[in-house]
Design a protein around this motif. Structure first.
Motif, PDB file in Angstrom:
ATOM      1  N   UNK A   1       0.820  -1.214   0.000  1.00 43.04           N
ATOM      2  CA  UNK A   1       0.000   0.000   0.000  1.00 43.04           C
ATOM      3  C   UNK A   1       0.852   1.262   0.000  1.00 43.04           C
ATOM      4  N   UNK A   2       2.169   1.136  -0.070  1.00 44.55           N
ATOM      5  CA  UNK A   2       2.989   2.317   0.214  1.00 44.55           C
ATOM      6  C   UNK A   2       2.686   3.493  -0.700  1.00 44.55           C
ATOM      7  N   UNK A   3       2.447   3.215  -1.975  1.00 49.09           N
ATOM      8  CA  UNK A   3       2.213   4.361  -2.874  1.00 49.09           C
ATOM      9  C   UNK A   3       0.856   4.992  -2.604  1.00 49.09           C
ATOM     10  N   UNK A   4      -0.148   4.161  -2.353  1.00 50.53           N
ATOM     11  CA  UNK A   4      -1.466   4.706  -2.003  1.00 50.53           C
ATOM     12  C   UNK A   4      -1.378   5.519  -0.730  1.00 50.53           C
ATOM     13  N   UNK A   5      -0.636   4.989   0.236  1.00 49.28           N
ATOM     14  CA  UNK A   5      -0.500   5.658   1.520  1.00 49.28           C
ATOM     15  C   UNK A   5       0.175   7.013   1.338  1.00 49.28           C
ATOM     16  N   UNK A   6       1.273   7.016   0.597  1.00 46.63           N
ATOM     17  CA  UNK A   6       1.997   8.268   0.385  1.00 46.63           C
ATOM     18  C   UNK A   6       1.128   9.280  -0.352  1.00 46.63           C
ATOM     19  N   UNK A   7       0.389   8.798  -1.308  1.00 51.94           N
ATOM     20  CA  UNK A   7      -0.493   9.653  -2.084  1.00 51.94           C
ATOM     21  C   UNK A   7      -1.525  10.305  -1.165  1.00 51.94           C
ATOM     22  N   UNK A   8      -2.120   9.493  -0.311  1.00 54.34           N
ATOM     23  CA  UNK A   8      -3.075  10.022   0.661  1.00 54.34           C
ATOM     24  C   UNK A   8      -2.415  11.044   1.579  1.00 54.34           C
ATOM     25  N   UNK A   9      -1.196  10.765   1.989  1.00 57.71           N
ATOM     26  CA  UNK A   9      -0.505  11.676   2.902  1.00 57.71           C
ATOM     27  C   UNK A   9      -0.172  13.001   2.228  1.00 57.71           C
ATOM     28  N   UNK A  10       0.177  12.948   0.951  1.00 58.45           N
ATOM     29  CA  UNK A  10       0.483  14.182   0.229  1.00 58.45           C
ATOM     30  C   UNK A  10      -0.760  15.072   0.169  1.00 58.45           C
ATOM     31  N   UNK A  11      -1.901  14.460  -0.184  1.00 62.38           N
ATOM     32  CA  UNK A  11      -3.143  15.238  -0.253  1.00 62.38           C
ATOM     33  C   UNK A  11      -3.518  15.761   1.130  1.00 62.38           C
ATOM     34  N   UNK A  12      -3.346  14.906   2.132  1.00 65.68           N
ATOM     35  CA  UNK A  12      -3.669  15.268   3.503  1.00 65.68           C
ATOM     36  C   UNK A  12      -2.810  16.442   3.958  1.00 65.68           C
ATOM     37  N   UNK A  13      -1.543  16.397   3.622  1.00 71.16           N
ATOM     38  CA  UNK A  13      -0.618  17.457   4.003  1.00 71.16           C
ATOM     39  C   UNK A  13      -1.014  18.777   3.358  1.00 71.16           C
ATOM     40  N   UNK A  14      -1.382  18.704   2.080  1.00 74.05           N
ATOM     41  CA  UNK A  14      -1.772  19.927   1.383  1.00 74.05           C
ATOM     42  C   UNK A  14      -2.986  20.560   2.067  1.00 74.05           C
ATOM     43  N   UNK A  15      -3.934  19.713   2.433  1.00 73.43           N
ATOM     44  CA  UNK A  15      -5.137  20.247   3.069  1.00 73.43           C
ATOM     45  C   UNK A  15      -4.811  20.765   4.476  1.00 73.43           C
ATOM     46  N   UNK A  16      -3.975  20.017   5.206  1.00 71.43           N
ATOM     47  CA  UNK A  16      -3.634  20.426   6.569  1.00 71.43           C
ATOM     48  C   UNK A  16      -2.979  21.793   6.576  1.00 71.43           C
ATOM     49  N   UNK A  17      -2.098  22.054   5.600  1.00 73.35           N
ATOM     50  CA  UNK A  17      -1.395  23.334   5.574  1.00 73.35           C
ATOM     51  C   UNK A  17      -2.284  24.444   5.052  1.00 73.35           C
ATOM     52  N   UNK A  18      -3.227  24.090   4.198  1.00 72.55           N
ATOM     53  CA  UNK A  18      -4.032  25.126   3.568  1.00 72.55           C
ATOM     54  C   UNK A  18      -5.369  25.374   4.235  1.00 72.55           C
ATOM     55  N   UNK A  19      -5.744  24.561   5.230  1.00 73.50           N
ATOM     56  CA  UNK A  19      -7.072  24.674   5.826  1.00 73.50           C
ATOM     57  C   UNK A  19      -7.305  26.073   6.409  1.00 73.50           C
ATOM     58  N   UNK A  20      -8.489  26.617   6.097  1.00 74.21           N
ATOM     59  CA  UNK A  20      -8.785  27.968   6.573  1.00 74.21           C
ATOM     60  C   UNK A  20      -9.996  27.989   7.497  1.00 74.21           C
ATOM     61  N   UNK A  21     -11.124  27.486   7.003  1.00 80.36           N
ATOM     62  CA  UNK A  21     -12.401  27.660   7.693  1.00 80.36           C
ATOM     63  C   UNK A  21     -12.410  27.171   9.127  1.00 80.36           C
ATOM     64  N   UNK A  22     -12.127  25.889   9.321  1.00 82.60           N
ATOM     65  CA  UNK A  22     -12.212  25.313  10.654  1.00 82.60           C
ATOM     66  C   UNK A  22     -11.203  25.953  11.581  1.00 82.60           C
ATOM     67  N   UNK A  23     -10.007  26.156  11.073  1.00 81.50           N
ATOM     68  CA  UNK A  23      -8.937  26.731  11.892  1.00 81.50           C
ATOM     69  C   UNK A  23      -9.278  28.172  12.270  1.00 81.50           C
ATOM     70  N   UNK A  24      -9.887  28.871  11.335  1.00 79.74           N
ATOM     71  CA  UNK A  24     -10.240  30.262  11.575  1.00 79.74           C
ATOM     72  C   UNK A  24     -11.195  30.391  12.756  1.00 79.74           C
ATOM     73  N   UNK A  25     -12.122  29.440  12.878  1.00 81.87           N
ATOM     74  CA  UNK A  25     -13.093  29.511  13.965  1.00 81.87           C
ATOM     75  C   UNK A  25     -12.433  29.292  15.324  1.00 81.87           C
ATOM     76  N   UNK A  26     -11.504  28.331  15.381  1.00 81.19           N
ATOM     77  CA  UNK A  26     -10.961  27.960  16.701  1.00 81.19           C
ATOM     78  C   UNK A  26      -9.685  28.683  17.079  1.00 81.19           C
ATOM     79  N   UNK A  27      -9.040  29.337  16.119  1.00 74.85           N
ATOM     80  CA  UNK A  27      -7.701  29.842  16.455  1.00 74.85           C
ATOM     81  C   UNK A  27      -7.761  31.104  17.300  1.00 74.85           C
ATOM     82  N   UNK A  28      -8.758  31.959  17.061  1.00 73.37           N
ATOM     83  CA  UNK A  28      -8.816  33.208  17.807  1.00 73.37           C
ATOM     84  C   UNK A  28      -7.875  34.271  17.264  1.00 73.37           C
ATOM     85  N   UNK A  29      -7.145  33.957  16.205  1.00 74.52           N
ATOM     86  CA  UNK A  29      -6.272  34.926  15.529  1.00 74.52           C
ATOM     87  C   UNK A  29      -5.334  35.642  16.483  1.00 74.52           C
TER      88      UNK A  29
END
Lengths: 340, 359
Positions: free
Chosen positions: A252-280
């Motif tokens: 599964x290594x390639x599938x796993x890595x692929x999922x992690x790459x997409x996950x990483x992109x979303x984790x770094x780019x997430x705005x909405x949810x983080x915006x609510x809880x961060x308090x800026x």
């Protein structure tokens, strides 16, 4: 389930399908000689709108080469024009704005302590969310594909939940649970533990919105693969851990890595949810996207776009990694024998 | 090493895959589990391998119960229908897998793998990956892999099912020769009668979760123990009959009932005649069905004649030697008389009709 991108592309005729790869990334297709490779990796793949229809076999009508040249050129121009308008132009705008006051100011915007703090927090958040995702994704995919039990369908739908709800709601839920007036808030405050408007909240929100990525990549792959290789390993005397590390994980290594790459992109780019809880809290609970917003609100456009260009860089890296992984998975991870 | 299976039952939900199986696989023999799909043969094999737990009953290897033994301790070699090779490993590493997980010294692993690849005639392909091999080669890698730890029992689950006819034929013979060389107790699942007969010392016929008959290929073919076995092994003409006074009555004809333990009482029965045991005559013969030729099909070694007879529902089928067929010079529409040379009679069990025999 499958958010097939590019609804417009699906409607076009057989002749048009042949044309699209000219404009799109033709290299998305796996290398020749392993037709099964592409099939396993269908879902997700949100930047593939143009490449995907090329996989489909066209109807047995006249070959595409017989189409009039004006259709060919016209459609290519249309696709390229569309790309230029909606991708090229914004990218160019971001970069030109970022450098509008010169390279020195660009670098200064990135070196600012608050920007550095935002970068650090983003890396930290991704650094926590991505491994958690790997663990959760593997466990969930394993459980869903390898065992028979009640409530499996429910689990499958729940895994998709974060894709189904708006990230803002995810943020609200965390505030409701852990906020000062929330369900667990008073208890947490009494024990000196701050989650909302602090780093743990940012991490929690990010984990919530990203957790389907790895599981969604692995489940179809493990399902297609079946359990025979693991059974073979078992009869050959491998222990549970040996089966996992020597058979399952390499497969599964390639599938796993692929999922992690997409996950990483979303984790770094997430705005909405983080915006609510961060308090800026500047320099403390701001991630890169939040920092961009603050700079923008303060009319500091050059700095805002400079920091935003980091996210753009991330997108480019993600696309490159995705491409590479698809190519690798096409070459190696392709299932070689189908199960009846 | 022998395998004893005692009273094994296994259900999957409401489906009873095995309904009380007793079977002994003698040491050093090649035994085929033969039956239609869904008869429980693969489930039985998986229980012997330790991949499934029986709901009831037990499996003994050489007299020792193995219920608590780990798959490693059982030391059973299993070959899957779809090979189940580790696709990310080379041929060498696939064969070496069982030795690697046991942490054997490198020199021993090297020597054993080379020896096995020689045995399965794949020397020189050590560095290939499974995807670069043909189906027959993959199955031989799977076999070498299963033999790596010198298992005491070899289990094969429809090993040639996924191969084309020609390769299958070669591999069958090769497997038989291999077995004659290494004499490993082998249990072999197949739904293909020809395969079972060609390869196995003994054939175990299974139907609906039960063993119907155990015997040499010749025994089960010549002396089928039940209507199911009769029907499963080759084509057959079946007639509903009634036994009266030691004679079987079928469609206005009467035949002597074959010998049976305990004799026959007056009862309904099923009468079976194999196509090659049905003789055709141009002139009326005693105890024969009057019939009309519908179709004549030369099949190489034999000629198949399809007949219709007013007294037999569904028609008859005969197989003639080419010389006999030539002498008769049959054509569709000809009137002939079909006389059974040999017949088999089974009492009609409750709920067991001629048309539903689990096939």
């Amino acid at each position: 389930m499958d958010p097939r991108p590019g609804g417009g592309a699906v409607k076009v005729t057989g002749a048009v399908r042949e044309q699209l790869p000219v404009a799109g990334p033709a290299s998305v297709r796996p290398p020749p000689g392993d037709g099964a490779g592409g099939g396993a990796r269908a879902p997700g793949a949100a930047g593939e709108a143009v490449g995907a229809p090329a996989e489909r076999s066209s109807r047995p009508r006249r070959p595409a080469t017989e189409d009039p040249a004006w259709i060919r050129r016209g459609l290519t121009a249309l696709a390229l024009g569309f790309l230029a308008l909606f991708v090229g132009l914004p990218v160019a705008a971001v970069l030109s704005e970022a450098f509008s006051k010169g390279a020195a100011l660009y670098l200064a915007a990135l070196r600012e302590p608050e920007a550095l703090a935002a970068i650090r927090l983003t890396l930290l958040t991704a650094g926590i969310a991505v491994p958690l995702n790997a663990a959760f994704g593997l466990a969930a995919a394993w459980s869903v594909t390898r065992f028979r039990y009640r409530g499996k369908d429910l689990l499958l739908s729940l895994i998709d939940l974060p894709f189904g709800v708006s990230p803002v709601i995810a943020g609200m839920v965390i505030v409701l649970l852990f906020g000062a007036r929330g369900l667990l808030g008073p208890w947490l405050v009494a024990h000196g533990c701050r989650i909302v408007f602090a780093i743990p909240g940012v991490v929690l929100a990010t984990v919530f919105v990203t957790f389907p990525f790895v599981a969604r990549e692995l489940i179809p792959f493990l399902e297609a693969q079946g359990t025979e290789e693991e059974e073979a390993a078992l009869t050959l005397g491998a222990s549970g851990w040996q089966i996992f590390t020597r058979v399952t994980l390499p497969n599964v290594r390639w599938s796993l890595l692929y999922g992690l790459v997409l996950c990483n992109a979303r984790a770094m780019g997430e705005f909405g949810a983080v915006s609510v809880v961060s308090g800026h809290v500047r320099g403390l609970t701001d991630t890169i996207p939040l920092h961009v917003e603050i700079l923008y609100d303060e009319y500091d456009f050059a700095a805002a776009f400079a920091v935003a260009s980091l996210l753009l860089l991330l997108a480019v890296l993600t696309l490159a990694a995705k491409q590479l992984l698809e190519w690798r998975a096409g070459g190696r991870g392709a299932p070689h024998g189908s199960r009846s | 090493m022998s395998i004893e299976i005692r009273g094994v039952r296994k259900s999957f939900g409401a489906f009873q895959a095995l309904r009380g199986v007793d079977l002994t696989v003698p040491s050093g023999e090649l035994t085929a589990l033969l039956g239609p799909s869904g008869c429980g043969k693969t489930t039985l094999l998986r229980i012997v391998a330790g991949l499934e737990e029986p709901d009831q009953g037990e499996v003994r290897h050489h007299g020792e119960p193995v219920a608590d033994a780990t798959p490693r301790d059982r030391n059973v070699g299993l070959v899957f229908q779809h090979y189940a090779l580790f696709r990310h490993l080379t041929v060498f590493e696939n064969v070496a897998f069982a030795l690697r997980v046991r942490r054997r010294p490198r020199a021993e692993v090297d020597a054993r793998v080379r020896e096995l690849l020689g045995l399965v005639q794949l020397s020189g392909l050590e560095d290939r990956r499974p995807a670069q091999l043909s189906g027959g080669q993959r199955q031989r890698v799977a076999l070498a892999r299963a033999l790596a730890t010198r298992p005491r029992v070899l289990l094969l689950d429809e090993p040639f099912g996924a191969l084309d006819a020609r390769v299958r034929q070669d591999l069958r013979r090769w497997l038989r020769r291999l077995h004659d060389e290494i004499h490993l107790t082998t249990l072999f699942v197949t739904h293909d009668q020809e395969e079972a007969f060609e390869v196995a010392d003994r054939v175990v016929l299974m139907n609906r979760g039960l063993v119907e008959q155990v015997g040499t290929p010749r025994q089960v073919f010549e002396e089928p123990a039940s209507p199911f076995v009769m029907r499963f092994l080759g084509s057959v003409n079946a007639f509903p009959a009634r036994v009266v006074g030691g004679r079987a009555r079928v469609g206005g004809l009467e035949f002597d009932a074959p010998h049976r333990e305990g004799g026959w009482s007056e009862e309904p029965a099923h009468l079976f005649v194999r196509p090659h045991e049905l003789e055709l005559f141009r002139t009326p013969a005693p105890e024969s069905f009057a019939a009309t030729v519908e179709r004549v099909t030369p099949l190489g070694g034999t000629v198949r004649v399809e007949l219709s007879a007013p007294s037999v529902e569904g028609g008859l089928e005969a197989e003639l030697e080419p010389r006999r067929a030539e002498a008769l010079a049959l054509a569709p529409g000809d009137r002939v008389y079909a006389a059974p040379r040999r017949l088999r009679l089974f009492p009609a069990g409750p709920g067991d009709s001629l048309t539903s025999s689990g096939l």
